[in-house]
Design a protein around this motif. Sequence first.
Motif, PDB file in Angstrom:
ATOM      1  N   LEU A 172       0.827  -1.209   0.000  1.00  0.00           N
ATOM      2  CA  LEU A 172       0.000   0.000   0.000  1.00  0.00           C
ATOM      3  C   LEU A 172       0.859   1.255   0.000  1.00  0.00           C
ATOM      4  CD1 LEU A 172      -2.741   1.418   0.190  1.00  0.00           C
ATOM      5  CD2 LEU A 172      -2.608   1.160   2.679  1.00  0.00           C
ATOM      6  N   LEU A 173       1.801   1.338   0.916  1.00  0.00           N
ATOM      7  CA  LEU A 173       2.647   2.531   0.991  1.00  0.00           C
ATOM      8  C   LEU A 173       3.465   2.702  -0.289  1.00  0.00           C
ATOM      9  CD1 LEU A 173       3.656   4.958   2.616  1.00  0.00           C
ATOM     10  CD2 LEU A 173       5.420   3.465   3.570  1.00  0.00           C
ATOM     11  N   GLY A 174       4.051   1.623  -0.772  1.00  0.00           N
ATOM     12  CA  GLY A 174       4.854   1.707  -1.995  1.00  0.00           C
ATOM     13  C   GLY A 174       4.031   2.131  -3.200  1.00  0.00           C
ATOM     14  N   THR A 175       2.822   1.594  -3.315  1.00  0.00           N
ATOM     15  CA  THR A 175       1.940   1.965  -4.415  1.00  0.00           C
ATOM     16  C   THR A 175       1.604   3.449  -4.348  1.00  0.00           C
ATOM     17  OG1 THR A 175       0.992  -0.252  -4.537  1.00  0.00           O
ATOM     18  CG2 THR A 175      -0.329   1.534  -5.453  1.00  0.00           C
ATOM     19  N   GLN A 176       1.274   3.923  -3.155  1.00  0.00           N
ATOM     20  CA  GLN A 176       0.904   5.328  -3.008  1.00  0.00           C
ATOM     21  C   GLN A 176       2.071   6.262  -3.316  1.00  0.00           C
ATOM     22  OE1 GLN A 176      -0.568   5.118   1.040  1.00  0.00           O
ATOM     23  NE2 GLN A 176      -2.660   5.303   0.299  1.00  0.00           N
ATOM     24  N   VAL A 177       3.220   5.983  -2.772  1.00  0.00           N
ATOM     25  CA  VAL A 177       4.381   6.837  -2.999  1.00  0.00           C
ATOM     26  C   VAL A 177       4.765   6.817  -4.478  1.00  0.00           C
ATOM     27  CG1 VAL A 177       6.858   7.112  -2.532  1.00  0.00           C
ATOM     28  CG2 VAL A 177       5.254   6.719  -0.644  1.00  0.00           C
ATOM     29  N   PHE A 178       4.808   5.623  -5.065  1.00  0.00           N
ATOM     30  CA  PHE A 178       5.195   5.523  -6.470  1.00  0.00           C
ATOM     31  C   PHE A 178       4.201   6.249  -7.376  1.00  0.00           C
ATOM     32  CE2 PHE A 178       5.062   3.444 -10.637  1.00  0.00           C
ATOM     33  CZ  PHE A 178       6.368   3.674 -11.045  1.00  0.00           C
ATOM     34  N   HIS A 179       2.909   6.011  -7.178  1.00  0.00           N
ATOM     35  CA  HIS A 179       1.922   6.630  -8.061  1.00  0.00           C
ATOM     36  C   HIS A 179       1.870   8.140  -7.874  1.00  0.00           C
ATOM     37  CE1 HIS A 179      -1.490   7.099 -10.651  1.00  0.00           C
ATOM     38  NE2 HIS A 179      -2.076   7.811  -9.699  1.00  0.00           N
ATOM     39  N   PHE A 236      -6.441   4.818 -12.338  1.00  0.00           N
ATOM     40  CA  PHE A 236      -7.130   5.287 -11.135  1.00  0.00           C
ATOM     41  C   PHE A 236      -8.102   4.297 -10.515  1.00  0.00           C
ATOM     42  CE2 PHE A 236      -6.098   9.954 -11.931  1.00  0.00           C
ATOM     43  CZ  PHE A 236      -5.231  10.013 -10.857  1.00  0.00           C
ATOM     44  N   PRO A 237      -8.918   3.574 -11.281  1.00  0.00           N
ATOM     45  CA  PRO A 237      -9.801   2.619 -10.608  1.00  0.00           C
ATOM     46  C   PRO A 237      -9.030   1.561  -9.801  1.00  0.00           C
ATOM     47  CG  PRO A 237     -10.536   2.972 -12.856  1.00  0.00           C
ATOM     48  CD  PRO A 237      -9.199   3.652 -12.715  1.00  0.00           C
ATOM     49  N   VAL A 238      -7.931   1.096 -10.355  1.00  0.00           N
ATOM     50  CA  VAL A 238      -7.112   0.104  -9.647  1.00  0.00           C
ATOM     51  C   VAL A 238      -6.456   0.750  -8.429  1.00  0.00           C
ATOM     52  CG1 VAL A 238      -5.112  -1.433  -9.842  1.00  0.00           C
ATOM     53  CG2 VAL A 238      -6.693  -1.185 -11.772  1.00  0.00           C
ATOM     54  N   TYR A 239      -5.906   1.925  -8.620  1.00  0.00           N
ATOM     55  CA  TYR A 239      -5.216   2.632  -7.534  1.00  0.00           C
ATOM     56  C   TYR A 239      -6.159   2.928  -6.373  1.00  0.00           C
ATOM     57  CZ  TYR A 239      -2.635   6.361  -5.161  1.00  0.00           C
ATOM     58  OH  TYR A 239      -2.001   7.130  -4.221  1.00  0.00           O
ATOM     59  N   PHE A 240      -7.315   3.508  -6.667  1.00  0.00           N
ATOM     60  CA  PHE A 240      -8.263   3.817  -5.604  1.00  0.00           C
ATOM     61  C   PHE A 240      -8.852   2.543  -5.003  1.00  0.00           C
ATOM     62  CE2 PHE A 240      -9.017   8.035  -7.948  1.00  0.00           C
ATOM     63  CZ  PHE A 240      -8.026   8.676  -7.223  1.00  0.00           C
ATOM     64  N   GLY A 241      -8.964   1.492  -5.790  1.00  0.00           N
ATOM     65  CA  GLY A 241      -9.401   0.197  -5.264  1.00  0.00           C
ATOM     66  C   GLY A 241      -8.405  -0.348  -4.259  1.00  0.00           C
ATOM     67  N   ILE A 242      -7.127  -0.197  -4.559  1.00  0.00           N
ATOM     68  CA  ILE A 242      -6.071  -0.621  -3.628  1.00  0.00           C
ATOM     69  C   ILE A 242      -6.162   0.199  -2.343  1.00  0.00           C
ATOM     70  CG2 ILE A 242      -3.558  -0.563  -3.242  1.00  0.00           C
ATOM     71  CD1 ILE A 242      -3.288  -1.396  -6.235  1.00  0.00           C
ATOM     72  N   LEU A 246     -12.808   6.521  -5.216  1.00  0.00           N
ATOM     73  CA  LEU A 246     -13.226   5.462  -6.136  1.00  0.00           C
ATOM     74  C   LEU A 246     -14.698   5.575  -6.531  1.00  0.00           C
ATOM     75  CD1 LEU A 246     -12.560   2.747  -7.585  1.00  0.00           C
ATOM     76  CD2 LEU A 246     -13.230   1.596  -5.461  1.00  0.00           C
ATOM     77  N   ALA A 247     -15.564   5.759  -5.552  1.00  0.00           N
ATOM     78  CA  ALA A 247     -17.003   5.661  -5.796  1.00  0.00           C
ATOM     79  C   ALA A 247     -17.657   6.981  -6.191  1.00  0.00           C
ATOM     80  CB  ALA A 247     -17.701   5.106  -4.553  1.00  0.00           C
ATOM     81  N   TYR A 248     -17.063   8.105  -5.808  1.00  0.00           N
ATOM     82  CA  TYR A 248     -17.704   9.383  -6.124  1.00  0.00           C
ATOM     83  C   TYR A 248     -16.846  10.281  -7.022  1.00  0.00           C
ATOM     84  CZ  TYR A 248     -19.781  13.959  -5.843  1.00  0.00           C
ATOM     85  OH  TYR A 248     -20.303  15.185  -6.188  1.00  0.00           O
ATOM     86  N   LEU A 249     -15.655  10.638  -6.553  1.00  0.00           N
ATOM     87  CA  LEU A 249     -14.859  11.624  -7.289  1.00  0.00           C
ATOM     88  C   LEU A 249     -14.395  11.120  -8.652  1.00  0.00           C
ATOM     89  CD1 LEU A 249     -12.869  13.112  -4.303  1.00  0.00           C
ATOM     90  CD2 LEU A 249     -14.661  14.247  -5.631  1.00  0.00           C
ATOM     91  N   LEU A 250     -13.982   9.866  -8.744  1.00  0.00           N
ATOM     92  CA  LEU A 250     -13.542   9.326 -10.035  1.00  0.00           C
ATOM     93  C   LEU A 250     -14.675   9.337 -11.066  1.00  0.00           C
ATOM     94  CD1 LEU A 250     -11.360   8.056 -11.821  1.00  0.00           C
ATOM     95  CD2 LEU A 250     -11.984   5.840 -10.832  1.00  0.00           C
ATOM     96  N   PRO A 251     -15.861   8.805 -10.752  1.00  0.00           N
ATOM     97  CA  PRO A 251     -16.940   8.863 -11.743  1.00  0.00           C
ATOM     98  C   PRO A 251     -17.345  10.301 -12.104  1.00  0.00           C
ATOM     99  CG  PRO A 251     -17.474   7.267 -10.036  1.00  0.00           C
ATOM    100  CD  PRO A 251     -16.239   7.983  -9.590  1.00  0.00           C
ATOM    101  N   GLU A 252     -17.371  11.195 -11.114  1.00  0.00           N
ATOM    102  CA  GLU A 252     -17.726  12.587 -11.398  1.00  0.00           C
ATOM    103  C   GLU A 252     -16.677  13.247 -12.298  1.00  0.00           C
ATOM    104  OE1 GLU A 252     -20.568  14.467 -10.686  1.00  0.00           O
ATOM    105  OE2 GLU A 252     -21.269  12.429 -10.264  1.00  0.00           O
TER     106      GLU A 252
END
Length: 186
Positions: free
Chosen positions: A21-28, A53-59, A114-120
């Motif tokens: 989780l931390l590595g994914t966040q820092v890298f992205h 983004f869907p994968v990232y926010f899902g993580i 994931l559920a609100y800001l990305l679709p908007e």
Amino acid sequence: MAENSILFSLAPYHVLSYGTLLGTQVFHTFINSVASFKVLERPQFAILQRAVFPVYFGIQTAVPAVLALTYPGSRGLLADLGTPSSLAGVFHASNRWGVLVPLGIMSATGLVNLAYLLPETNKVTALRRQQEKKDGKASYDKAPHSKEMVALNKKFGQLHGISSLLNLVTLVATVVYGVKLSSRLD
């Protein structure tokens, strides 16, 4: 393998999940997005972000739940001095601020993204593409822009800003949790 092998405990799965989780966040946040924005044309960058983004926010949403389920309890000298594992440990009164709150913040902010800001944001992006065709000009070209494009660019900026802020809140909560987790190491 011996019955008391570390592989039969929650600890390695918890630490590996946290590191992922931390590595994914820092890298992205600080490497992938910045480098992609610099080297890709805007349309290609947008396509990449829509795929990532869907994968990232899902993580960001799911891994805190994995961390809660794999939370490794502690053992005291007497059985009742330790902290239980898994959800019971996360909800233990001694872990409210250092474990439960950061994990809750991580999951909630990931879910809002994931559920609100990305679709908007995707809706506004689609509307901007339609307006670009009407205006004969890209949303990111220099001004002047039509009133409609100005409004869409403002809405996109607001959504993007809120999403970025929530991403940073998630990252800070992840680091706070990591500090709490590391305090358990001798």
